[in-house]
Write a protein that holds these residues in place. Structure first.
Motif, mmCIF file in Angstrom:
data_model
loop_
_atom_site.group_PDB
_atom_site.id
_atom_site.type_symbol
_atom_site.label_atom_id
_atom_site.label_comp_id
_atom_site.label_asym_id
_atom_site.label_seq_id
_atom_site.Cartn_x
_atom_site.Cartn_y
_atom_site.Cartn_z
ATOM 1 N N ASN A 1 62.697 -10.036 5.288
ATOM 2 C CA ASN A 1 64.174 -10.063 5.252
ATOM 3 C C ASN A 1 64.829 -8.700 5.827
ATOM 4 O O ASN A 1 65.953 -8.728 5.766
ATOM 5 N N ILE A 2 63.895 -7.906 6.673
ATOM 6 C CA ILE A 2 64.424 -6.682 7.148
ATOM 7 C C ILE A 2 64.962 -6.955 8.479
ATOM 8 O O ILE A 2 64.310 -7.617 9.227
ATOM 9 N N ILE A 3 66.185 -6.498 9.098
ATOM 10 C CA ILE A 3 66.861 -6.469 10.221
ATOM 11 C C ILE A 3 66.681 -5.549 10.970
ATOM 12 O O ILE A 3 67.451 -4.479 10.487
ATOM 13 N N ILE A 4 66.179 -5.217 12.216
ATOM 14 C CA ILE A 4 65.961 -4.153 12.825
ATOM 15 C C ILE A 4 67.006 -4.241 14.050
ATOM 16 O O ILE A 4 66.817 -5.301 14.959
ATOM 17 N N ALA A 5 68.120 -3.389 14.137
ATOM 18 C CA ALA A 5 69.045 -3.374 15.415
ATOM 19 C C ALA A 5 68.485 -2.703 16.438
ATOM 20 O O ALA A 5 68.059 -1.478 16.346
ATOM 21 N N ILE A 6 68.100 -3.286 17.546
ATOM 22 C CA ILE A 6 67.508 -2.480 18.759
ATOM 23 C C ILE A 6 68.728 -2.242 19.646
ATOM 24 O O ILE A 6 69.314 -3.140 20.331
ATOM 25 N N CYS A 7 69.410 -0.860 19.569
ATOM 26 C CA CYS A 7 70.654 -0.511 20.139
ATOM 27 C C CYS A 7 70.102 0.178 21.489
ATOM 28 O O CYS A 7 69.678 1.216 21.468
ATOM 29 N N ASP A 8 70.134 -0.675 22.464
ATOM 30 C CA ASP A 8 69.714 -0.252 23.810
ATOM 31 C C ASP A 8 70.088 -1.035 25.121
ATOM 32 O O ASP A 8 71.431 -1.230 24.990
ATOM 33 N N THR A 9 69.429 -1.426 25.994
ATOM 34 C CA THR A 9 69.861 -1.848 27.222
ATOM 35 C C THR A 9 69.930 -3.430 27.126
ATOM 36 O O THR A 9 70.370 -4.304 28.176
ATOM 37 N N GLY A 10 69.727 -4.178 25.906
ATOM 38 C CA GLY A 10 69.782 -5.652 25.656
ATOM 39 C C GLY A 10 68.337 -6.345 25.553
ATOM 40 O O GLY A 10 67.302 -5.322 25.823
ATOM 41 N N ASN A 20 61.852 -16.290 18.195
ATOM 42 C CA ASN A 20 61.878 -16.627 16.676
ATOM 43 C C ASN A 20 62.331 -15.496 15.669
ATOM 44 O O ASN A 20 62.654 -15.889 14.394
ATOM 45 N N ASN A 21 62.303 -14.361 16.316
ATOM 46 C CA ASN A 21 62.499 -13.222 15.242
ATOM 47 C C ASN A 21 63.891 -12.484 15.651
ATOM 48 O O ASN A 21 64.400 -11.688 15.160
ATOM 49 N N LEU A 22 64.850 -13.252 16.539
ATOM 50 C CA LEU A 22 66.256 -12.825 16.728
ATOM 51 C C LEU A 22 67.085 -13.338 15.934
ATOM 52 O O LEU A 22 67.142 -14.590 15.470
ATOM 53 N N VAL A 23 68.165 -12.512 15.681
ATOM 54 C CA VAL A 23 69.467 -12.851 14.872
ATOM 55 C C VAL A 23 70.627 -12.491 15.852
ATOM 56 O O VAL A 23 70.251 -11.786 16.916
ATOM 57 N N PRO A 24 71.818 -13.147 15.612
ATOM 58 C CA PRO A 24 72.654 -12.685 16.638
ATOM 59 C C PRO A 24 73.205 -11.172 16.931
ATOM 60 O O PRO A 24 73.084 -10.285 15.754
ATOM 61 N N GLY A 25 73.383 -10.589 17.985
ATOM 62 C CA GLY A 25 73.645 -9.476 18.263
ATOM 63 C C GLY A 25 75.353 -9.490 19.240
ATOM 64 O O GLY A 25 75.954 -10.321 19.101
ATOM 65 N N TYR A 26 75.286 -8.272 19.745
ATOM 66 C CA TYR A 26 76.605 -8.406 20.643
ATOM 67 C C TYR A 26 76.350 -7.198 21.678
ATOM 68 O O TYR A 26 75.246 -6.369 21.843
ATOM 69 N N ALA A 53 58.697 -3.081 18.212
ATOM 70 C CA ALA A 53 59.199 -3.449 16.771
ATOM 71 C C ALA A 53 58.681 -4.730 15.995
ATOM 72 O O ALA A 53 58.145 -4.777 14.829
ATOM 73 N N SER A 54 58.882 -5.755 16.822
ATOM 74 C CA SER A 54 58.875 -7.145 16.039
ATOM 75 C C SER A 54 58.422 -7.961 16.556
ATOM 76 O O SER A 54 58.840 -9.225 16.597
ATOM 77 N N ALA A 55 57.470 -8.096 17.807
ATOM 78 C CA ALA A 55 57.249 -9.246 18.312
ATOM 79 C C ALA A 55 56.452 -10.212 17.420
ATOM 80 O O ALA A 55 55.702 -9.620 16.651
ATOM 81 N N GLN A 56 56.424 -11.365 17.488
ATOM 82 C CA GLN A 56 56.032 -12.240 16.596
ATOM 83 C C GLN A 56 54.539 -12.293 16.771
ATOM 84 O O GLN A 56 53.635 -12.507 17.745
ATOM 85 N N GLY A 57 53.827 -12.251 15.438
ATOM 86 C CA GLY A 57 52.285 -12.382 15.477
ATOM 87 C C GLY A 57 51.972 -13.640 14.995
ATOM 88 O O GLY A 57 52.484 -14.747 14.832
ATOM 89 N N ASN A 58 50.427 -13.845 15.242
ATOM 90 C CA ASN A 58 49.927 -15.057 15.015
ATOM 91 C C ASN A 58 50.457 -16.226 15.593
ATOM 92 O O ASN A 58 50.184 -17.431 15.446
ATOM 93 N N ASN A 69 57.133 -9.814 11.084
ATOM 94 C CA ASN A 69 58.010 -10.627 10.274
ATOM 95 C C ASN A 69 59.404 -10.211 10.057
ATOM 96 O O ASN A 69 60.170 -11.071 9.549
ATOM 97 N N CYS A 70 59.821 -9.144 10.575
ATOM 98 C CA CYS A 70 61.031 -8.558 10.650
ATOM 99 C C CYS A 70 61.961 -9.222 11.950
ATOM 100 O O CYS A 70 61.613 -9.741 12.704
ATOM 101 N N LYS A 71 63.278 -9.357 11.407
ATOM 102 C CA LYS A 71 64.189 -9.899 12.427
ATOM 103 C C LYS A 71 64.644 -8.871 13.335
ATOM 104 O O LYS A 71 64.823 -7.475 13.021
ATOM 105 N N ILE A 72 65.154 -9.308 14.633
ATOM 106 C CA ILE A 72 65.578 -8.219 15.645
ATOM 107 C C ILE A 72 67.090 -8.685 15.780
ATOM 108 O O ILE A 72 67.382 -9.792 16.219
#
Length: 172
Positions: A1-10, A20-26, A53-58, A69-72
């Protein structure tokens, strides 16, 4: 259920280990809903950070992130280029207001950025914007030269992350 915001270059939104781990960003550099990196300058940095941080495993491809298992949440700030510091502050507040639990900043500067620190205070403090008033966790790189800590890593609201050698000494 954790969402990690990667505040970077996109982030590459079609990357097979991330899709599969992405949520909407801006995108706070171009002010639009597409936080994909630009072609050229540092275009892979945000994608690389998201992968750590959160590349999908398995999934039998690529790599596995530490928290696979976290969202980005991709937040494109492109801090390495010219962007108003107010846009960086807006990005921090937007990420927290849109569900980020953790904000990752793998960039820094030796210039004081009080407007960015103000945003970090707003998302970190109990009762503030982050995590429904519980406050976000903020991490930032300390810098790569073993000198003064970068802003925002030197802010008390931030967990500074730096490299060490095999003896746990800070790298130069």
């Amino acid at each position: 259920n954790i969402i990690i915001a990667i505040c970077d270059t996109g982030i590459e939104l079609d990357h097979p280990d991330l899709v599969n781990n992405l949520v909407p960003g801006y995108d706070f550099y171009d002010s639009d809903d597409d936080p994909s990196p630009a072609q050229g300058e540092h275009e892979t940095h945000g994608t690389m950070c998201a992968g750590f941080a959160s590349a999908q495993g398995n999934n039998s491809i690529g790599v596995t992130g530490v928290t696979w298992n976290c969202k980005i949440m991709p937040i494109r700030m492109r801090i390495m280029t010219h962007i108003p510091r107010s846009a960086v502050a807006d990005g921090i507040r937007w990420a927290a207001a849109n569900g980020a639990d953790i904000l990752n900043h793998s960039w820094g500067t030796y210039y004081d950025i009080p407007i960015v620190q103000s945003a970090m205070i707003d998302v970190k403090k109990p009762g503030g914007i982050g995590r429904n008033g519980k406050g976000c966790v903020i991490v930032a790189c300390a810098g790569n030269d073993n000198k003064r800590l970068f802003d925002p890593a030197r802010f008390p609201e931030v967990i500074a992350v730096g490299a060490t050698d095999h003896n746990d000494n800070r790298l130069d």
